[in-house]
Design an enzyme around this catalytic site. Structure first.
Site, PDB file in Angstrom:
ATOM      1  CG  ASP A  54      -9.768  50.296  47.665  1.00 44.29           C
ATOM      2  OD1 ASP A  54      -8.774  50.351  46.908  1.00 44.29           O
ATOM      3  OD2 ASP A  54     -10.935  50.163  47.249  1.00 44.29           O
ATOM      4  CE1 TYR A  64       1.969  43.942  37.572  1.00 48.64           C
ATOM      5  CE2 TYR A  64       3.657  43.289  35.992  1.00 48.64           C
ATOM      6  CZ  TYR A  64       3.206  43.372  37.297  1.00 48.64           C
ATOM      7  OH  TYR A  64       3.988  42.894  38.320  1.00 48.64           O
ATOM      8  CE  LYS A  75       3.684  46.238  39.667  1.00 45.18           C
ATOM      9  NZ  LYS A  75       3.702  46.365  41.126  1.00 45.18           N
ATOM     10  N   GLY A  85       1.262  36.484  49.394  1.00 46.06           N
ATOM     11  CA  GLY A  85       2.343  36.698  48.441  1.00 46.06           C
ATOM     12  C   GLY A  85       3.526  37.476  48.988  1.00 46.06           C
ATOM     13  CG  ASN A  95       3.331  44.024  48.024  1.00 45.31           C
ATOM     14  OD1 ASN A  95       4.098  43.483  47.240  1.00 45.31           O
ATOM     15  ND2 ASN A  95       2.211  43.428  48.434  1.00 45.31           N
ATOM     16  CB  THR A 142       2.965  34.917  44.540  1.00 50.57           C
ATOM     17  OG1 THR A 142       2.679  35.494  43.248  1.00 50.57           O
ATOM     18  CG2 THR A 142       4.251  35.524  45.092  1.00 50.57           C
ATOM     19  CB  ILE A 171       8.173  36.340  42.902  1.00 48.81           C
ATOM     20  CG1 ILE A 171       9.284  37.362  42.588  1.00 48.81           C
ATOM     21  CG2 ILE A 171       8.242  35.906  44.364  1.00 48.81           C
ATOM     22  CD1 ILE A 171      10.700  36.857  42.780  1.00 48.81           C
TER      23      ILE A 171
END
Length: 259
Positions: free
Chosen positions: A58, A152, A156, A17, A81, A189, A187
């Site tokens: 990790d 999520y 973020k 990705g 990332n 991926t 995006i």
């Protein structure tokens, strides 16, 4: 001229990705790239294909970061990332009413704890030289509410804010260690593949998913990588504590169609 010539660059979640695209582009620009990922098989394969080094990492585990600091003690660029949506094992409740505390914590553990540990590692790896670039991959979801992906979106958003805190802290110490965030929207991926499928209606599904995007298409990982190269390079030495949206105009508003 290669824009990252001789810079040591660490990229997390780089097996595939956006992370893979950033690692590949950094390598093309002359960097010494360290690909890191939890998936040892895919990460090692990606590093071999690009022609760079692999280290298993990790991002949730402090011990892994301490090990990385031992084998890569100095870095010029760190890209945080690695991240998850919470839907990797199939659909689950991530809305504010039904999300479980365990699922909420796991998304934050990867996305937010991983970025915190990555920034802390980066500062330690850069402060000897007193310069460097930290790039945190946030999301368009960190700027707006996402009703069915609360963990999520929250993680973020926190990455966006922590980026600014790190930038200010480093400036306060008198270092030119810069910290910026990139906020991609849709995006293309592998994360989208379960929704797109491979049937004859794939193109229609793609169009539907980006119908609200003014440019009417998905972004590509390589387009995110292009932004990362600029932020990593010495062309952006006055850019810190800021965010770059790469969303096809989505956050700009709406694009009226000609009548």
């Amino acid at each position: 001229m290669q824009r990252l010539n001789n810079k040591t660059c660490v990229v997390t979640g780089a097996a595939r990705g956006i992370g893979r695209a950033i690692a590949a582009r950094f390598h093309e620009e002359g960097a010494r790239v360290i690909v890191t990922d939890l998936d040892e098989t895919a990460g090692a394969a990606t590093a071999a294909e690009i022609g760079c080094r692999f280290e298993k990492l990790d991002v949730r585990e402090e011990a892994d970061w301490l090990r990385l600091a031992g084998c890569v003690p100095m870095a010029d660029v760190v890209v945080n990332n690695a991240g998850v949506t919470g839907f990797e094992q199939g659909m689950a409740a991530h809305d504010p009413e039904h999300a479980s505390l365990a699922d909420w914590r796991e998304v934050h553990r990867v996305n937010l704890d991983g970025t915190f540990l990555g920034c802390r590692y980066a500062i330690g790896a850069m402060k000897g030289k007193g310069a460097g670039s930290i790039i945190n991959i946030s999301s368009r979801s960190g700027l707006v509410g996402i009703p069915l992906a609360g963990a999520y979106a929250s993680s973020k958003a926190a990455i966006r804010n922590h980026t600014k805190t790190v930038a200010l802290y480093c400036a306060q110490q008198g270092w030119t260690i810069r910290c910026n965030s990139i906020h991609p929207a849709a995006i293309l991926t592998s994360i989208w593949e379960p929704m797109l499928g491979s049937g004859p209606d794939r193109e229609a599904r793609m169009r539907a998913l980006v119908a609200d995007t003014p440019l009417k298409r998905f972004g590509m990982p390589e387009e995110v990588a292009a932004i990362a190269v600029t932020l990593a390079s010495d062309e952006a030495t006055y850019v810190t504590g800021t965010e770059v949206n790469i969303d096809g105009g989505l956050l700009a508003g709406s694009a009226a169609s000609p009548g």
